[in-house]
Design a protein around this motif. Sequence first.
Motif, PDB file in Angstrom:
ATOM      1  N   GLU A  40      24.916  62.488  44.862  1.00 59.71           N
ATOM      2  CA  GLU A  40      26.260  63.043  44.978  1.00 59.71           C
ATOM      3  C   GLU A  40      26.867  62.533  46.272  1.00 59.71           C
ATOM      4  OE1 GLU A  40      28.584  67.277  44.509  1.00 59.71           O
ATOM      5  OE2 GLU A  40      26.499  67.091  43.916  1.00 59.71           O
ATOM      6  N   SER A  48      35.970  55.590  49.575  1.00 60.31           N
ATOM      7  CA  SER A  48      36.403  54.679  48.501  1.00 60.31           C
ATOM      8  C   SER A  48      35.213  54.204  47.670  1.00 60.31           C
ATOM      9  CB  SER A  48      37.125  53.462  49.093  1.00 60.31           C
ATOM     10  OG  SER A  48      36.201  52.594  49.717  1.00 60.31           O
ATOM     11  N   LYS A  49      35.497  53.874  46.408  1.00 59.86           N
ATOM     12  CA  LYS A  49      34.439  53.393  45.514  1.00 59.86           C
ATOM     13  C   LYS A  49      33.837  52.094  46.030  1.00 59.86           C
ATOM     14  CE  LYS A  49      35.445  55.628  41.180  1.00 59.86           C
ATOM     15  NZ  LYS A  49      35.552  55.493  39.742  1.00 59.86           N
ATOM     16  N   ASP A  66      30.546  61.931  48.837  1.00 65.20           N
ATOM     17  CA  ASP A  66      31.847  62.439  49.263  1.00 65.20           C
ATOM     18  C   ASP A  66      32.934  61.673  48.525  1.00 65.20           C
ATOM     19  OD1 ASP A  66      34.161  63.210  50.574  1.00 65.20           O
ATOM     20  OD2 ASP A  66      33.314  62.967  52.578  1.00 65.20           O
ATOM     21  N   SER A  67      33.775  62.374  47.780  1.00 65.07           N
ATOM     22  CA  SER A  67      34.814  61.712  46.981  1.00 65.07           C
ATOM     23  C   SER A  67      35.948  61.165  47.844  1.00 65.07           C
ATOM     24  CB  SER A  67      35.347  62.662  45.915  1.00 65.07           C
ATOM     25  OG  SER A  67      35.885  63.813  46.527  1.00 65.07           O
ATOM     26  N   ASP A  82      31.413  59.015  38.343  1.00 63.93           N
ATOM     27  CA  ASP A  82      32.799  59.506  38.416  1.00 63.93           C
ATOM     28  C   ASP A  82      33.334  59.407  39.801  1.00 63.93           C
ATOM     29  OD1 ASP A  82      31.647  61.680  39.786  1.00 63.93           O
ATOM     30  OD2 ASP A  82      31.840  63.038  38.109  1.00 63.93           O
ATOM     31  N   MET A  86      32.068  62.670  43.926  1.00 61.76           N
ATOM     32  CA  MET A  86      31.718  61.478  43.183  1.00 61.76           C
ATOM     33  C   MET A  86      30.198  61.476  42.999  1.00 61.76           C
ATOM     34  SD  MET A  86      32.410  57.470  44.236  1.00 61.76           S
ATOM     35  CE  MET A  86      33.766  57.986  45.222  1.00 61.76           C
ATOM     36  N   LYS A  87      29.764  61.001  41.850  1.00 61.57           N
ATOM     37  CA  LYS A  87      28.337  60.931  41.563  1.00 61.57           C
ATOM     38  C   LYS A  87      27.957  59.508  41.184  1.00 61.57           C
ATOM     39  CE  LYS A  87      27.842  65.682  40.065  1.00 61.57           C
ATOM     40  NZ  LYS A  87      27.397  66.590  39.024  1.00 61.57           N
TER      41      LYS A  87
END
Length: 81
Positions: free
Chosen positions: A45, A51-52, A47-48, A81, A1-2
Amino acid sequence: MKARVHVSLKPSVLDPQGQTISKALRSLGHAEILSVRQGKYFDIELDSAVSKETVAKNLESISAEVLSNPVIEDFQIEILD
């Protein structure tokens, strides 16, 4: 995620760098330029797996405590993203 954090001076704070850029642009013939405000941004950047919601909360804290000076700067967080 960015994510991207935009940091800019508050409207009430003088911006000498922006004023200098504005004068330079007008001296180069860009009479349509009325003013310039400068700022900066940070591409981060993440860690995907996180959670958002957690990312947004953490970025809010990081932006206020580290990336900006809340006395004179505003920030805006954009999750890409």
